[in-house]
Scaffold this motif. Sequence first.
Motif, short mmCIF file in Angstrom:
data_model
loop_
_atom_site.label_atom_id
_atom_site.label_comp_id
_atom_site.label_asym_id
_atom_site.label_seq_id
_atom_site.Cartn_x
_atom_site.Cartn_y
_atom_site.Cartn_z
N THR A 275 0.84 -1.20 0.00
CA THR A 275 0.00 0.00 0.00
C THR A 275 0.87 1.25 0.00
OG1 THR A 275 -1.77 -1.15 1.16
CG2 THR A 275 -1.84 1.25 1.21
N PHE A 276 1.91 1.26 0.82
CA PHE A 276 2.81 2.42 0.86
C PHE A 276 3.46 2.66 -0.49
CE2 PHE A 276 7.18 3.97 1.31
CZ PHE A 276 6.92 5.25 1.79
N LEU A 277 3.97 1.60 -1.11
CA LEU A 277 4.65 1.77 -2.40
C LEU A 277 3.69 2.16 -3.51
CD1 LEU A 277 7.17 -1.19 -2.06
CD2 LEU A 277 7.65 1.26 -1.87
N ASN A 278 2.47 1.64 -3.49
CA ASN A 278 1.47 2.07 -4.47
C ASN A 278 1.09 3.53 -4.25
OD1 ASN A 278 1.15 -0.20 -6.11
ND2 ASN A 278 -0.28 -1.14 -4.70
N THR A 279 1.10 3.98 -2.99
CA THR A 279 0.85 5.40 -2.69
C THR A 279 1.92 6.27 -3.33
OG1 THR A 279 -0.20 4.80 -0.60
CG2 THR A 279 0.53 7.07 -0.83
N VAL A 280 3.18 5.84 -3.22
CA VAL A 280 4.28 6.61 -3.81
C VAL A 280 4.11 6.71 -5.32
CG1 VAL A 280 6.78 6.66 -4.20
CG2 VAL A 280 5.88 6.06 -1.94
N ILE A 281 3.72 5.62 -5.97
CA ILE A 281 3.54 5.65 -7.43
C ILE A 281 2.41 6.61 -7.82
CG2 ILE A 281 2.83 4.28 -9.44
CD1 ILE A 281 4.46 1.96 -8.23
N VAL A 282 1.31 6.59 -7.09
CA VAL A 282 0.20 7.52 -7.38
C VAL A 282 0.67 8.96 -7.15
CG1 VAL A 282 -2.09 8.28 -6.64
CG2 VAL A 282 -1.65 5.86 -7.02
N LEU A 283 1.44 9.20 -6.10
CA LEU A 283 1.96 10.54 -5.85
C LEU A 283 2.92 10.98 -6.95
CD1 LEU A 283 2.51 10.44 -1.99
CD2 LEU A 283 0.71 11.65 -3.25
N GLN A 284 3.66 10.05 -7.52
CA GLN A 284 4.53 10.38 -8.65
C GLN A 284 3.69 10.83 -9.85
OE1 GLN A 284 7.00 6.84 -9.12
NE2 GLN A 284 8.76 8.01 -8.37
N PHE A 285 2.57 10.18 -10.07
CA PHE A 285 1.68 10.62 -11.15
C PHE A 285 1.26 12.07 -10.94
CE2 PHE A 285 0.96 6.24 -12.56
CZ PHE A 285 0.86 6.44 -13.92
N LEU A 286 0.90 12.40 -9.70
CA LEU A 286 0.47 13.76 -9.41
C LEU A 286 1.62 14.75 -9.56
CD1 LEU A 286 -1.82 13.02 -6.34
CD2 LEU A 286 -2.48 13.32 -8.73
N ALA A 287 2.82 14.34 -9.15
CA ALA A 287 3.99 15.23 -9.25
C ALA A 287 4.41 15.44 -10.70
CB ALA A 287 5.14 14.65 -8.45
N TYR A 288 4.31 14.41 -11.52
CA TYR A 288 4.78 14.48 -12.91
C TYR A 288 3.63 14.66 -13.91
CZ TYR A 288 9.03 12.44 -10.88
OH TYR A 288 10.15 12.19 -10.12
N TRP A 289 2.47 15.05 -13.43
CA TRP A 289 1.27 15.09 -14.28
C TRP A 289 1.48 15.93 -15.55
CZ3 TRP A 289 -2.78 12.01 -14.00
CH2 TRP A 289 -3.89 12.29 -14.78
N SER A 290 2.10 17.10 -15.40
CA SER A 290 2.23 18.00 -16.55
C SER A 290 3.52 17.78 -17.35
CB SER A 290 2.18 19.45 -16.07
OG SER A 290 3.26 19.70 -15.19
N VAL A 291 4.35 16.82 -16.94
CA VAL A 291 5.59 16.54 -17.65
C VAL A 291 5.29 15.68 -18.87
CG1 VAL A 291 7.86 15.43 -17.52
CG2 VAL A 291 6.94 16.66 -15.54
N VAL A 292 5.78 16.13 -20.02
CA VAL A 292 5.60 15.36 -21.25
C VAL A 292 6.89 14.59 -21.52
CG1 VAL A 292 5.15 15.52 -23.73
CG2 VAL A 292 4.03 17.10 -22.16
N PRO A 293 6.80 13.26 -21.61
CA PRO A 293 8.02 12.50 -21.89
C PRO A 293 8.58 12.83 -23.27
CG PRO A 293 6.11 11.02 -21.77
CD PRO A 293 5.65 12.41 -21.47
N PRO A 294 9.90 12.85 -23.41
CA PRO A 294 10.47 13.15 -24.72
C PRO A 294 10.13 12.07 -25.75
CG PRO A 294 12.18 12.47 -23.18
CD PRO A 294 10.91 12.56 -22.41
N LYS A 295 9.97 12.49 -26.99
CA LYS A 295 9.66 11.56 -28.07
C LYS A 295 10.90 10.74 -28.40
CE LYS A 295 5.56 13.23 -29.18
NZ LYS A 295 4.35 12.50 -29.02
N GLU A 296 10.70 9.46 -28.68
CA GLU A 296 11.82 8.62 -29.10
C GLU A 296 12.14 8.90 -30.56
OE1 GLU A 296 11.44 4.47 -28.31
OE2 GLU A 296 10.70 4.79 -26.29
N LYS A 297 13.42 8.95 -30.86
CA LYS A 297 13.83 9.18 -32.23
C LYS A 297 13.70 7.90 -33.03
CE LYS A 297 17.11 12.72 -30.99
NZ LYS A 297 18.52 13.14 -30.98
N SER A 298 13.10 8.00 -34.21
CA SER A 298 12.97 6.81 -35.07
C SER A 298 14.18 6.72 -35.98
CB SER A 298 11.67 6.87 -35.88
OG SER A 298 11.66 8.03 -36.65
N SER A 299 14.57 5.50 -36.29
CA SER A 299 15.77 5.29 -37.12
C SER A 299 15.50 5.47 -38.57
CB SER A 299 16.31 3.88 -36.90
OG SER A 299 16.60 3.70 -35.54
#
Length: 107
Positions: free
Chosen positions: A83-107
């Motif tokens: 439960t504690f570790l799942n809480t951390v993961i959900v909190l990470q979603f809230l912390a990183y909500w507006s972060v857009v992951p970088p696009k992977e470069k295609s070969s």
Amino acid sequence: KQWYQRRVRALPRHYLAMCLTASIPLLALSKVLQIKTNFLNGHTGQLSFVTSLLNFLGTAARLFTVLQEVDDNLILANATTVTFLNTVIVLQFLAYWSVVPPKEKSS
């Protein structure tokens, strides 16, 4: 007797405790690796918020049930850890909500 009481007697109590004890670090390791990856990347990537939220809600409900119904410290430790570790993961979603992951470069 209930069917689950007959099942538990089929496996000696010390084996049951050993299996439960072994599952705690395995479950923790899988969650800690995900938490570390999210932290190092600075985003949650393609991890599903809905799935993570449902995992958190399910383990929180399980923890509540264990606290109310079960008098076993191993089961309590297992439920609390996950439960504690799942809480951390959900909190990470809230912390990183507006972060857009970088696009992977295609070969």
